[in-house]
Design an enzyme around this catalytic site. Structure first.
Site, mmCIF file in Angstrom:
data_model
loop_
_atom_site.group_PDB
_atom_site.id
_atom_site.type_symbol
_atom_site.label_atom_id
_atom_site.label_comp_id
_atom_site.label_asym_id
_atom_site.label_seq_id
_atom_site.Cartn_x
_atom_site.Cartn_y
_atom_site.Cartn_z
ATOM 1 N N ASP A 99 -7.308 0.608 -5.235
ATOM 2 C CA ASP A 99 -7.350 -0.949 -4.916
ATOM 3 C C ASP A 99 -8.132 -0.876 -3.616
ATOM 4 O O ASP A 99 -8.148 -0.173 -2.785
ATOM 5 C CB ASP A 99 -5.935 -1.266 -4.730
ATOM 6 C CG ASP A 99 -5.793 -2.874 -4.606
ATOM 7 O OD1 ASP A 99 -6.845 -3.336 -5.313
ATOM 8 O OD2 ASP A 99 -4.887 -3.365 -3.864
ATOM 9 N N HIS A 106 -9.917 -12.828 2.739
ATOM 10 C CA HIS A 106 -8.630 -12.244 2.698
ATOM 11 C C HIS A 106 -8.428 -11.230 4.038
ATOM 12 O O HIS A 106 -7.527 -11.308 4.749
ATOM 13 C CB HIS A 106 -8.464 -11.489 1.680
ATOM 14 C CG HIS A 106 -7.096 -10.887 1.380
ATOM 15 N ND1 HIS A 106 -5.934 -11.324 1.298
ATOM 16 C CD2 HIS A 106 -6.939 -9.331 1.154
ATOM 17 C CE1 HIS A 106 -4.999 -10.387 1.358
ATOM 18 N NE2 HIS A 106 -5.415 -9.232 1.382
ATOM 19 N N ARG A 115 -2.479 -9.585 13.508
ATOM 20 C CA ARG A 115 -2.862 -9.027 14.748
ATOM 21 C C ARG A 115 -3.283 -10.172 15.657
ATOM 22 O O ARG A 115 -4.843 -10.382 16.041
ATOM 23 C CB ARG A 115 -3.956 -7.987 14.449
ATOM 24 C CG ARG A 115 -3.668 -6.766 14.377
ATOM 25 C CD ARG A 115 -4.746 -5.752 14.175
ATOM 26 N NE ARG A 115 -5.795 -6.089 13.255
ATOM 27 C CZ ARG A 115 -5.915 -5.963 11.926
ATOM 28 N NH1 ARG A 115 -5.049 -5.757 11.385
ATOM 29 N NH2 ARG A 115 -6.942 -6.530 11.468
ATOM 30 N N GLU A 167 -1.003 -10.574 -5.597
ATOM 31 C CA GLU A 167 -2.364 -10.432 -5.174
ATOM 32 C C GLU A 167 -3.221 -10.840 -6.229
ATOM 33 O O GLU A 167 -3.184 -9.851 -7.400
ATOM 34 C CB GLU A 167 -2.684 -9.365 -4.411
ATOM 35 C CG GLU A 167 -2.191 -9.172 -2.969
ATOM 36 C CD GLU A 167 -2.577 -7.603 -2.176
ATOM 37 O OE1 GLU A 167 -2.410 -7.845 -0.976
ATOM 38 O OE2 GLU A 167 -3.141 -6.704 -2.896
ATOM 39 N N GLU A 169 -6.354 -10.608 -8.181
ATOM 40 C CA GLU A 169 -7.598 -9.685 -8.318
ATOM 41 C C GLU A 169 -8.255 -9.530 -9.639
ATOM 42 O O GLU A 169 -7.759 -10.046 -10.647
ATOM 43 C CB GLU A 169 -7.119 -7.852 -8.078
ATOM 44 C CG GLU A 169 -6.204 -8.150 -6.698
ATOM 45 C CD GLU A 169 -5.932 -6.677 -6.228
ATOM 46 O OE1 GLU A 169 -6.794 -5.805 -6.335
ATOM 47 O OE2 GLU A 169 -4.721 -6.528 -5.375
ATOM 48 N N ASP A 199 -1.698 -7.375 -8.211
ATOM 49 C CA ASP A 199 -1.028 -6.314 -7.543
ATOM 50 C C ASP A 199 0.331 -6.747 -6.491
ATOM 51 O O ASP A 199 -0.037 -7.221 -5.559
ATOM 52 C CB ASP A 199 -2.361 -5.811 -6.581
ATOM 53 C CG ASP A 199 -1.854 -4.105 -6.270
ATOM 54 O OD1 ASP A 199 -0.928 -3.448 -7.111
ATOM 55 O OD2 ASP A 199 -2.336 -3.657 -5.110
ATOM 56 N N ARG A 203 5.586 -7.105 1.253
ATOM 57 C CA ARG A 203 4.922 -7.350 2.555
ATOM 58 C C ARG A 203 5.809 -6.706 3.773
ATOM 59 O O ARG A 203 5.324 -6.198 4.644
ATOM 60 C CB ARG A 203 4.612 -8.604 2.758
ATOM 61 C CG ARG A 203 3.718 -9.698 1.847
ATOM 62 C CD ARG A 203 2.486 -8.854 1.961
ATOM 63 N NE ARG A 203 1.430 -9.431 1.170
ATOM 64 C CZ ARG A 203 0.231 -9.110 0.604
ATOM 65 N NH1 ARG A 203 -0.373 -7.936 1.023
ATOM 66 N NH2 ARG A 203 -0.534 -9.803 0.042
ATOM 67 N N GLN A 206 5.700 -3.024 3.324
ATOM 68 C CA GLN A 206 4.605 -2.616 3.737
ATOM 69 C C GLN A 206 4.145 -2.433 5.238
ATOM 70 O O GLN A 206 3.748 -1.534 5.664
ATOM 71 C CB GLN A 206 3.481 -3.553 3.081
ATOM 72 C CG GLN A 206 2.082 -3.245 3.282
ATOM 73 C CD GLN A 206 1.082 -4.029 2.446
ATOM 74 O OE1 GLN A 206 1.337 -4.871 1.877
ATOM 75 N NE2 GLN A 206 -0.181 -3.735 2.908
ATOM 76 N N TYR A 210 3.029 0.992 6.879
ATOM 77 C CA TYR A 210 1.389 1.209 6.480
ATOM 78 C C TYR A 210 0.827 2.069 7.534
ATOM 79 O O TYR A 210 -0.102 2.482 7.592
ATOM 80 C CB TYR A 210 0.932 -0.057 6.191
ATOM 81 C CG TYR A 210 0.367 -0.870 7.343
ATOM 82 C CD1 TYR A 210 -0.991 -0.846 7.975
ATOM 83 C CD2 TYR A 210 1.349 -1.715 8.179
ATOM 84 C CE1 TYR A 210 -1.326 -1.607 8.751
ATOM 85 C CE2 TYR A 210 0.927 -2.487 8.977
ATOM 86 C CZ TYR A 210 -0.382 -2.763 9.575
ATOM 87 O OH TYR A 210 -0.989 -3.375 10.399
ATOM 88 N N LYS A 219 3.461 -1.237 -2.276
ATOM 89 C CA LYS A 219 2.513 -1.579 -3.317
ATOM 90 C C LYS A 219 2.615 -0.779 -4.569
ATOM 91 O O LYS A 219 1.891 -1.270 -5.553
ATOM 92 C CB LYS A 219 1.015 -1.219 -2.630
ATOM 93 C CG LYS A 219 0.666 -1.867 -1.566
ATOM 94 C CD LYS A 219 0.484 -3.501 -1.787
ATOM 95 C CE LYS A 219 -1.037 -3.608 -2.480
ATOM 96 N NZ LYS A 219 -1.552 -5.028 -2.445
ATOM 97 N N THR A 223 1.828 -2.939 -10.780
ATOM 98 C CA THR A 223 0.585 -3.520 -10.839
ATOM 99 C C THR A 223 0.394 -4.194 -12.068
ATOM 100 O O THR A 223 0.617 -3.444 -13.177
ATOM 101 C CB THR A 223 -0.436 -2.735 -10.436
ATOM 102 O OG1 THR A 223 -0.501 -2.087 -9.069
ATOM 103 C CG2 THR A 223 -1.774 -3.299 -10.696
ATOM 104 N N GLU A 322 -1.168 -15.353 2.665
ATOM 105 C CA GLU A 322 -2.186 -16.393 3.118
ATOM 106 C C GLU A 322 -1.879 -17.737 2.972
ATOM 107 O O GLU A 322 -1.912 -18.825 3.748
ATOM 108 C CB GLU A 322 -3.513 -16.022 2.527
ATOM 109 C CG GLU A 322 -3.971 -14.804 2.934
ATOM 110 C CD GLU A 322 -5.407 -14.445 1.886
ATOM 111 O OE1 GLU A 322 -6.373 -14.916 2.193
ATOM 112 O OE2 GLU A 322 -5.190 -13.854 0.768
#
Length: 367
Positions: A99, A106, A115, A167, A169, A199, A203, A206, A210, A219, A223, A322
């Site tokens: 992936d 994004h 951040r 997600e 994709e 996918d 969150r 993750q 991560y 993740k 999928t 998002e």
């Protein structure tokens, strides 16, 4: 006709009491290829044997099917089966799954969310298509229920995911393999076609896990892919997005591999986003070059996905993280409900058009 002779996506189907086999969608029917073309490779329960034949065979077979459907339809009419009489299966056996993270919008949005007050993009992002290896064994066909995952949510905290996301994709399906140490050739020599991908993402799991190695359990639980693989040859191509700085030599584009595809994301039947694939920063030829430049081999059935497709407008964002800005700005649905992340019983469907063509949708319900 969006499912006419200019489209002809491949899939695997079965009739009641019969074994799965390969077919091509034409209108609201599926053409049973083994008897229609007198070729037993299509009696296999997977596209893998046919995809391994290579680009010349893909093209010749596509032209043969188009010819039969336009000039010899009466001869093959008995091999056209209504879609409502068949069951659709996984279209290919997934060998490896990679992936990517190819959307500038994004990646920038997630950087701002995670951040705040810092540069949204990591220093490497404009220099290479960032990616990670997923879990091939949990790639499932559209319609498979998605179980809410559990995992660590923080220090001493374990439980069901509270921030279950999607997600939107586009996935690229490899037909022609390479040997270890052998770099891949042009995209069209290896990639058979595309399929829509959701996918699913946990969150909160993750976010805790991560650092420093990237996504893992957040993740790898599911999928979803469409049951239909649209041949690469059928897709409308456009120039790729301008890139600054110029990529390394092995990543420089050799042709136009932007794709004129627009997705729609539906939550419980309501459209909540329309992400445009044509604006992706990294194109699939660059993804293929990058994931093999170190000598890693390709296998028939490899799947590599674009990562979340997002555009510059709010209604073009390809994930709930998002769309709701990590839950701070809930989506308002037509019935008066709101959503930050997915609830049990929610159904997400991703569909797409490519010019006059329709891609096979992918759908899943949280169970």
């Amino acid at each position: 006709m969006s499912w006419g002779v200019d489209n002809l996506p491949y899939g695997v189907f079965s009739c009641p009491g019969e074994r799965p086999r390969v077919g091509v969608r034409y209108g609201d029917r599926v053409l049973d290829l083994a008897p229609a073309l007198h070729d037993e490779i299509f009696a296999a329960p997977s596209l893998n044997p046919f995809m391994a034949r290579g680009r010349a065979a893909w093209h010749a077979t596509r032209e043969l099917i188009r010819n039969k459907l336009t000039t010899d339809l009466a001869v093959i009419e008995d091999h056209l089966i209504p879609l409502d009489q068949v069951r659709l299966h996984m279209p290919f056996e997934v060998a490896d799954y990679v992936d990517f993270y190819a959307s500038l919008e994004h990646a920038s949005a997630l950087g701002q969310i995670l951040r705040p007050g810092t540069e949204p993009l990591q220093p490497n992002w404009r220099h290479l298509p960032v990616g990670y290896h997923g879990r091939a064994g949990t790639v499932v066909v559209s319609g498979t229920p998605v179980r809410r995952p559990s995992g660590q949510l923080g220090p001493g905290a374990f439980g069901p995911c509270r921030k279950l996301d999607i997600e939107a994709e586009l996935g690229f399906v490899v037909g022609v393999p390479t040997e270890p140490g052998e770099p891949a050739g042009p995209l069209e020599e290896h990639v058979f076609g595309v399929t829509l991908v959701n996918d699913w993402s946990a969150r909160d799991i993750q976010a805790w896990e991560y650092v420093p190695l990237g996504p893992f359990l957040g993740k790898s639980f599911a999928t979803s892919i469409s049951p239909w693989v649209t041949p690469l040859e059928a897709l409308p191509r456009v120039p790729g997005r301008a890139q600054d700085p110029e990529p390394a030599a092995y990543l420089r584009r050799q042709g136009d591999w932007g794709l004129d595809i627009t997705l729609e994301v539906l939550l419980n039947g309501e459209v909540i986003s329309r992400p445009p694939y044509s604006g992706m920063y990294w194109t699939p030829d660059q993804m293929l070059a990058h994931m093999t430049v170190n000598g890693a081999s390709l296998r028939t059935g490899d799947l590599f996905a674009s990562g979340t497709i997002s555009g510059p407008e709010r209604d073009q964002r390809g994930s709930l993280m998002e769309l709701t800005w990590n839950g701070a700005d809930p989506i308002k649905l037509a019935g008066g409900e709101t959503r930050t992340f997915l609830e049990d019983g929610d159904t997400v469907t991703i569909r797409a058009t490519a010019g006059d063509l329709t891609l096979g949708e992918v759908s899943g319900t949280v169970g």
